[in-house]
Design an enzyme around this catalytic site. Structure first.
Site, mmCIF file in Angstrom:
data_model
loop_
_atom_site.group_PDB
_atom_site.id
_atom_site.type_symbol
_atom_site.label_atom_id
_atom_site.label_comp_id
_atom_site.label_asym_id
_atom_site.label_seq_id
_atom_site.Cartn_x
_atom_site.Cartn_y
_atom_site.Cartn_z
ATOM 1 N N ARG A 96 0.914 -1.309 0.051
ATOM 2 C CA ARG A 96 0.069 0.121 -0.223
ATOM 3 C C ARG A 96 0.892 1.129 0.033
ATOM 4 N NH1 ARG A 96 -3.382 -0.860 5.404
ATOM 5 N NH2 ARG A 96 -4.989 0.462 4.362
ATOM 6 N N GLY A 105 -4.420 9.375 -6.842
ATOM 7 C CA GLY A 105 -3.341 9.542 -8.008
ATOM 8 C C GLY A 105 -2.341 8.856 -7.670
ATOM 9 N N ARG A 352 -7.699 7.536 9.939
ATOM 10 C CA ARG A 352 -7.315 8.796 9.523
ATOM 11 C C ARG A 352 -8.205 9.866 10.134
ATOM 12 N NH1 ARG A 352 -7.340 8.195 3.172
ATOM 13 N NH2 ARG A 352 -9.565 7.314 3.006
ATOM 14 N N SER A 777 -5.499 53.215 5.017
ATOM 15 C CA SER A 777 -5.989 51.975 4.634
ATOM 16 C C SER A 777 -5.147 51.479 3.494
ATOM 17 C CB SER A 777 -7.494 52.159 4.229
ATOM 18 O OG SER A 777 -8.087 50.937 3.553
ATOM 19 N N CYS A 844 -7.853 47.360 2.612
ATOM 20 C CA CYS A 844 -8.748 47.194 1.954
ATOM 21 C C CYS A 844 -8.660 46.322 0.625
ATOM 22 C CB CYS A 844 -9.579 48.431 1.583
ATOM 23 S SG CYS A 844 -8.666 49.543 1.173
ATOM 24 N N TYR A 864 -7.909 46.492 11.522
ATOM 25 C CA TYR A 864 -8.880 46.031 10.704
ATOM 26 C C TYR A 864 -8.511 45.455 9.522
ATOM 27 C CZ TYR A 864 -10.114 50.090 8.058
ATOM 28 O OH TYR A 864 -9.795 51.051 7.293
HETATM 29 P P1 ADP Z 1 -6.306 3.575 -0.247
HETATM 30 O O1 ADP Z 1 -5.283 4.518 0.160
HETATM 31 O O2 ADP Z 1 -6.733 3.704 -1.851
HETATM 32 O O3 ADP Z 1 -7.522 3.866 0.726
HETATM 33 P P2 ADP Z 1 -5.482 1.256 1.260
HETATM 34 O O4 ADP Z 1 -3.944 0.980 1.179
HETATM 35 O O5 ADP Z 1 -5.870 1.888 2.127
HETATM 36 O O6 ADP Z 1 -5.545 2.162 -0.306
HETATM 37 O O7 ADP Z 1 -6.083 -0.027 0.735
HETATM 38 C C1 ADP Z 1 -7.345 -0.229 0.073
HETATM 39 C C2 ADP Z 1 -8.212 -1.429 0.776
HETATM 40 O O8 ADP Z 1 -7.313 -2.564 0.799
HETATM 41 C C3 ADP Z 1 -8.181 -1.122 2.263
HETATM 42 O O9 ADP Z 1 -9.280 -0.584 2.539
HETATM 43 C C4 ADP Z 1 -8.611 -2.843 2.592
HETATM 44 O O10 ADP Z 1 -9.751 -2.864 2.365
HETATM 45 C C5 ADP Z 1 -7.640 -3.512 1.718
HETATM 46 N N1 ADP Z 1 -6.475 -3.799 2.338
HETATM 47 C C6 ADP Z 1 -5.319 -3.022 2.413
HETATM 48 N N2 ADP Z 1 -4.287 -3.982 3.091
HETATM 49 C C7 ADP Z 1 -4.985 -4.983 3.374
HETATM 50 C C8 ADP Z 1 -4.767 -6.226 4.256
HETATM 51 N N3 ADP Z 1 -3.340 -6.370 4.718
HETATM 52 N N4 ADP Z 1 -5.463 -7.030 4.357
HETATM 53 C C9 ADP Z 1 -6.916 -6.969 3.758
HETATM 54 N N5 ADP Z 1 -7.268 -6.134 3.170
HETATM 55 C C10 ADP Z 1 -6.441 -4.989 2.753
HETATM 56 MG MG MG Z 2 -7.238 3.025 2.549
#
Ligand code: ADP
Ligand code: MG
Ligand code: MG
Length: 892
Positions: A96, A105, A352, A777, A844, A864
Site C-alpha cells: 500500500r 493519484g 485517519r 487604509s 482594503c 481591521y
Molecule cells: P487507499 O489509500 O486507496 O485507501 P489502502 O492501502 O487503504 O488504499 O487499501 C485499500 C483497501 O485494501 C483497504 O481499505 C482494505 O480494504 C484493503 N487492504 C489493504 N491492506 C489489506 C490487508 N493487509 N488485508 C486485507 N485488506 C487489505
Molecule cells: Mg485506505
C-alpha cells in the site's frame, strides 16, 4: 546504520502517529493503532526517506534496504506463524502506498501478494475453501498486472465477461472454483501475450515489483497534478506499507468496509459507513456491488433490504463500536476507518482524521468542544477558514418548482447549475471560456480532477457516498450527486437519458448536493442560512479575535450582505460604481467632457443629489458603524462614451457638438492609465469633484443620523496619495465642505480624513503623511502592482511559471507578498504610529479576505481588515486563528 524500515503489529510498533513525515499518514496511524493495542494485521513501513533516496540516486534503493525488508518480513512471518514465499504455509501481504497527506493519484493497493500457482493451493488447503483461494489469486493477478505491470483491467474484464456470457452467469459470485481456475489460465496467458513474459511467480520478485511501482507512482502524471492542485511539495515522497493479509472474502462471516465515527456530510454523532459481505479491498468503493449499511438505524432510514452489519455480524459490530470510541478519544477528532472482518474477527486497516463537509466540520468542532474533548479555541482553529466558502454558497430556492429527473446520493452539499458536459477536458475548456458546466460521468477517477475543479458541480451515475467523485467533491467543496443510477449516460452520442427524457451536451441541469436531486434546467437559488453551529463557532471566533472585520461595499445590497455576514463596518466604498449607474453616466460624461470649471460644476450639481442618496442609504443600513468612502479614483477615460449613440446622447445633454466631444475624448486618452491621471490627482486638477463628493457625504451623514438616531462617523479616504502637500490640498477642501455643511444644516458631523496607502513612496513618507491623515487604509492591490512593477491585468501570462518554479511562493495578488509589500506595510505602520500613536490602520485590498494575508495583518498590528461581504465570515475566522496563533507563540 540508517534505518529505512519500521515494523508494527501485535500491540506494538517502531513508529507512531507523530511520525507522519517519515512513515506517511497510513503507516504512522497503523503504528499508532498497534501501539494502542487495537487489532491491526502486522506489517512494516518503508519510509519516505527511501523515496527521497530513490529519486536522488537514479531510482535505486539504499544498500541496507534489502536486508531490512527481509528482516521485517521474517518478523511479520513470526507474528502470523507463516513464511513469505513458503509453498506450504505462505504469508500473503498487501502493498500500500501512503504519503504524508492522503493522495489520490498514487498507486492502487495490491492485495494477496505472494500468491502463485503453488501457494494458491496451500491457501486453498489451509482455508478449506478452494474457490476462495482462486478468487484471491485472480484478484491478485488483475491488480498486480494493472498497477505494476501496466496490463490494464480491460484485458481481464473482457475475458471474464466472455466467460460469464458463455456460462450464462449474472454475477461474479456465480462463478465456481473451476470457473476461476479456467480464467486464471487465460489471465496469465493474456499477461504473457501483452508483455512477452510470464506473470511473475516468485513472491520476492512480486514484492519488489510492487514496492518499485509505489515509488514510481509518486512521479506519475496524476500524482503530480494532484500535488500541484494541493500545494504538496514533490520532496515529501511516499512511504510503502507491506502488511499481512486478512481476508474479507472468506465467505459469509467475512466482510470489508469503511466507516466514519461521525457523519461526514452532516457531522451528526453516528457511526456512518458501508460494508460488503464476502468481499475484499476496494469492492466497497468501486461501486461494483451496492454496499450495505453499518448500523440498523441507517439501514432503516435508507429503506435498504440488505441486513446491516449490526444485525449480520453483531460481534464484529460491537468490536467496531468499541474501537471507534477509543480512536475518537485518542485522536480527539472524527475518524475515517477501513476494516475487514475475517471469519468473524475484526481487523483495523486504516484510520485517519476524516474528510468532511464544512457543515459537518462545524458541527463536529462545536460538538467535540461541548463534549469536552477539545477546547473552544481548538474548535475555532479546527475549521479551515477558506472552507466556509462552501456554506456561503447558494442553495436551490425551496419555493421554486422542481422538475426532478433523477435522484442520486447527496454526496457533497450545495447546489449548482450549468450546462451538461461529459468529459473533464470539456469542463476545463468551458471554464476557460467563462461558461458554467456540470460534469456528468458514469463515475470519476483521479484523471478527472481537473474537470471536477473546473465544473460547478459533479453528477455521477454510479458509486456510493465514499466513491471517488463523492470524496473528492467534498474535499473541493463542490456540490456532487453520485450514484444517480436511473440516468443513462451515452458518451458516444453525448447524451443522458432520464425518465424518458434525453438531454444533450450543453443542456442546462441543476444538481442539489444536499438532497441528491437532479433537476431539469437552471433552478433559482437562495442565499444560505447562517445559524446553528455556524453561528456558534463564529461567536467563539469573534470572542477570540483582536482585529475588526469590515466589508468592501458599494451598494445598499452589498452593505446589507456585509452586515448579515457579520462585518463591523465598511472598509471601502468605491464611489465610481455609483457613477456608472443608469442615467448618471450621462452627467458624469458631461462633467468629464466640459472644458471649463463652470461646465463641470453644472454637471456635478446633477450628480450631487444622487450621490447623497446613495450615501444616505449606506449610512442607514450601517446604523452608526464606521464607513470609509473613497473619493473618485479611476482614470476618467473609463467613463468616456465609446459609441456614436453615446456621444450623441452626451452632446444633446451638454449642447455641444459631437465632433468637439470626440476631440476632447481623444485628448483624455492615456497610455498607462493605471499610473496616470487618477486617484487624488483628479481632486488636485478638478477640486470641484472632491467637493461635490464631500458635500454629498456630509449631507447624507446628517440625514441618516436624523433617521436612525445613530450618527455615522464617515471616514473620507483620499486615494493614491504620494506626498503630504498633495493630501493636504484635498483635505483642506473636505474640511471646508464639512464646515459649510455644518453651517447650512446646523448639525455638526464628526468625521475623519485619511488616505489609502497604495504607493511605495507613501509608505516611505508615512510619518509625514500621518501629520494630516487620521487613518491609513492599505490598498494592497495597487501597492502590489506598484511595488512589484506588475500589472494585475497582464500578470496571468507570466506569473504561472513564477509560482510553479517556486520563484515566488504564491500569486502576490491573492496572498500578500510579505517580504516586499509586507515590509512596506510594516514600515508605513511604524511611520504612521510614530507621528500619530492612535492612527487607525486597515487593509482594503483583495488580501483582506485571504486567510494567509490576514495572519500577516495581525502580525503587522492592523486594526481591521476589509474584504468582500461574502468573505467576511472567512475573515472573522482567520482573524481569530491569527490571534490564537499569536497567543500560542507568546506562551511558548
Ligand atoms: P487507499 O489509500 O486507496 O485507501 P489502502 O492501502 O487503504 O488504499 O487499501 C485499500 C483497501 O485494501 C483497504 O481499505 C482494505 O480494504 C484493503 N487492504 C489493504 N491492506 C489489506 C490487508 N493487509 N488485508 C486485507 N485488506 C487489505
Ligand atoms: Mg485506505
Ligand atoms: Mg485507492
Amino acid at each position: 546504520m540508517a534505518k529505512w524500515v519500521y515494523t508494527f503489529g501485535d500491540g506494538k510498533a517502531e513508529g507512531d502517529a507523530g511520525m507522519k513525515n517519515l512513515l506517511g499518514g497510513k503507516g504512522a496511524n497503523l503504528a499508532e493503532m498497534s501501539n494502542l493495542g487495537l487489532p491491526v494485521p502486522p506489517g512494516f513501513t518503508i519510509s519516505t526517506d527511501v523515496c527521497t533516496h530513490y529519486y536522488a540516486h537514479e531510482r535505486t534503493y539504499p544498500e541496507e534496504l534489502k536486508g531490512q525488508v527481509e528482516t521485517a518480513l521474517a518478523h511479520v512471518g513470526k507474528l502470523t506463524g507463516r513464511v513469505f514465499g513458503d509453498a506450504a504455509n505462505p504469508l500473503l501481504v498487501s502493498v500500500r502506498s501512503g504519503a504524508r497527506a492522503s493522495m489520490p493519484g498514487m498507486m492502487d493497493t495490491v492485495l494477496n501478494l505472494g500468491l502463485n500457482d503453488e501457494t494458491v493451493e496451500a491457501l486453498a488447503k489451509q482455508a478449506g475453501d478452494r474457490r476462495f483461494a482462486l478468487d484471491s489469486y485472480r484478484r491478485f493477478i488483475t491488480m498486480y498486472s494493472d498497477v505494476v505491470l501496466e496490463v490494464g483491467h480491460h484485458h481481464f474484464e473482457d475475458i471474464l465477461e466472455e466467460h460469464k456470457e458463455r456460462k450464462n452467469y449474472q454475477l461474479d459470485t456465480d462463478l465456481t472454483a473451476d470457473d476461476w481456475a479456467q480464467l486464471i489460465v487465460k489471465y496469465k496467458a493474456a499477461v504473457k501475450r501483452e508483455l512477452g513474459k510470464d506473470f511473475p511467480q516468485d513472491p520476492k520478485e512480486q514484492l519488489w515489483g510492487a514496492i518499485g511501482a509505489v515509488f514510481g507512482s509518486w512521479m506519475n502524471a496524476r500524482a503530480i497534478k494532484y500535488r500541484e492542485l494541493n500545494d504538496i511539495p514533490a520532496s515529501w515522497g511516499t512511504a510503502v506499507n507491506v502488511q499481512a493479509m486478512v481476508f474479507g472474502n472468506l465467505g459469509e462471516t467475512s466482510a470489508t468496509g469503511v466507516a466514519f465515527t461521525r457523519n461526514p456530510s452532516t457531522g451528526a454523532k453516528e457511526l456512518y459507513g458501508e460494508f460488503l459481505i464476502n468481499a475484499q479491498g476496494e469492492d466497497v468503493v468501486a461501486g461494483i456491488r451496492t454496499p450495505q449499511d453499518i448500523t440498523e438505524a441507517a439501514k432503516i432510514a435508507a429503506g435498504s433490504d440488505k441486513p446491516s452489519m449490526e444485525k449480520a455480524m453483531p460481534e464484529a459490530y460491537a468490536e467496531l463500536v468499541r474501537i471507534y470510541g477509543a480512536l475518537e478519544k485518542h485522536y480527539r477528532d472524527m475518524q475515517d476507518m477501513e476494516f475487514t472482518v475475517e471469519s468473524g474477527k475484526l481487523w483495523m486497516l486504516q484510520t485517519r482524521n476524516g474528510k468532511r463537509t464544512t457543515k459537518a466540520a462545524l458541527r463536529i468542532a462545536v460538538d467535540l468542544a461541548s463534549e469536552g474533548l477539545i477546547s473552544r479555541a481548538e474548535a475555532v482553529q479546527r475549521i479551515e477558514p477558506a472552507s466556509l466558502d462552501q456554506l456561503l454558497h447558494p442553495t436551490i430556492d425551496p419555493k421554486a418548482p422542481r422538475t426532478i429527473i433523477a435522484t442520486g446520493l447527496p454526496a457533497s452539499p450545495g447546489a449548482a447549475a450549468g450546462a451538461i458536459v461529459f468529459s473533464s477536458d470539456e469542463a476545463e475548456e468551458a471554464k476557460k471560456q467563462g461558461r458554467k458546466v456540470i460534469l456528468v460521468r458514469v463515475e470519476t477517477s483521479p484523471e478527472d480532477i481537473h474537470g471536477m475543479h473546473a465544473a460547478e458541480g459533479i453528477l455521477t451515475t454510479r458509486g456510493g457516498m465514499t466513491s471517488h467523485a463523492a470524496v473528492v467533491a467534498r474535499g473541493m467543496g463542490k456540490p456532487c450527486v453520485s450514484g444517480a443510477g436511473s440516468i443513462r449516460v451515452d458518451y458516444a452520442k453525448q447524451t443522458l437519458t432520464a425518465m424518458g427524457k434525453t438531454l444533450n451536451k450543453g443542456d442546462a441541469i441543476t444538481i442539489d448536493g444536499g438532497t441528491g436531486q437532479v433537476l431539469l434546467g437552471e433552478a433559482p437559488m437562495q442565499e444560505p442560512e447562517l445559524s446553528g453551529e455556524f453561528a456558534q463557532l463564529m461567536e467563539w471566533a469573534d470572542g477570540a479575535r483582536r482585529m475588526k472585520v469590515r466589508a468592501n461595499a458599494d451598494t445598499p445590497l452589498d452593505a446589507a450582505t456585509a452586515r448579515k455576514f457579520g462585518a463591523e463596518g465598511i472598509g471601502l466604498c468605491r464611489t465610481e460604481h455609483m457613477f456608472f449607474e443608469g442615467d448618471r453616466i450621462v452627467a458624469v460624461r458631461e462633467m468629464i467632457l466640459s472644458d471649463d470649471e463652470k461646465g463641470r460644476r453644472a454637471a456635478l450639481a446633477k450628480l450631487l443629489p444622487m450621490q447623497r442618496s446613495d450615501f444616505a442609504k449606506l449610512f442607514e443600513i450601517m446604523h452608526g458603524l464606521p464607513v470609509t468612502i473613497r473619493l473618485l479614483d479611476p482614470p476618467l477615460h473609463e467613463f468616456l462614451p465609446h459609441t456614436d449613440a453615446e456621444i450623441a446622447e452626451v452632446s444633446k445633454a451638454m449642447g455641444a457638438s459631437p465632433e468637439k466631444l470626440k476631440a476632447r475624448a481623444h485628448e483624455l486618452h492615456e497610455f498607462n492609465p493605471m499610473l496616470g491621471f487618477r486617484g487624488c490627482r483628479l481632486a488636485i486638477a478638478y477640486p470641484e469633484i472632491a467637493e461635490m463628493q464631500a458635500r454629498a457625504i456630509f449631507e447624507a451623514a446628517v440625514e441618516a443620523a436624523k433617521k436612525t438616531g445613530e450618527p455615522v462617523v464617515p471616514e473620507v479616504m483620499v486615494p493614491l496619495v504620494m506626498t503630504k502637500p498633495e493630501f493636504d490640498l484635498v483635505k483642506d477642501r473636505i474640511d471646508a465642505m464639512a464646515a459649510a455643511v455644518a453651517k447650512e444644516t446646523g448639525a455638526k458631523v464628526e468625521y475623519q480624513v485619511g488616505t489609502m496607502i497604495e504607493l511605495p513612496r507613501a509608505c516611505l513618507m508615512a510619518g509625514e503623511i500621518a501629520q494630516s491623515a487620521e487613518f491609513f487604509s492599505f490598498g494592497t492591490n495597487d501597492l502590489t502592482q506598484t511595488t512589484l512593477g506588475i500589472s494585475r491585468d497582464d500578470a496571468a501570462s507570466f506569473l504561472g511559471p513564477y509560482t510553479a518554479k517556486g520563484i515566488i511562493p504564491a500569486d502576490p495578488f491573492v496572498t500578500i507578498d510579505q517580504e516586499g509589500v509586507g515590509a512596506l506595510v510594516k514600515l508605513a505602520v511604524k511611520g504612521g504610529q510614530a507621528t500619530r500613536p492612535k492612527i487607525k490602520l486597515g487593509i482594503c485590498g483583495e488580501h483582506g479576505g485571504d486567510p494567509a494575508s490576514i495572519v500577516f495583518c495581525e502580525s503587522a498590528g492592523l486594526d481591521y481588515v476589509s474584504c468582500s461581504p461574502y468573505r467576511a465570515p472567512i475573515a472573522r475566522l482567520s482573524a481569530a486563528q491569527a490571534a490564537l496563533g499569536k497567543l500560542k507563540e507568546k506562551d511558548a
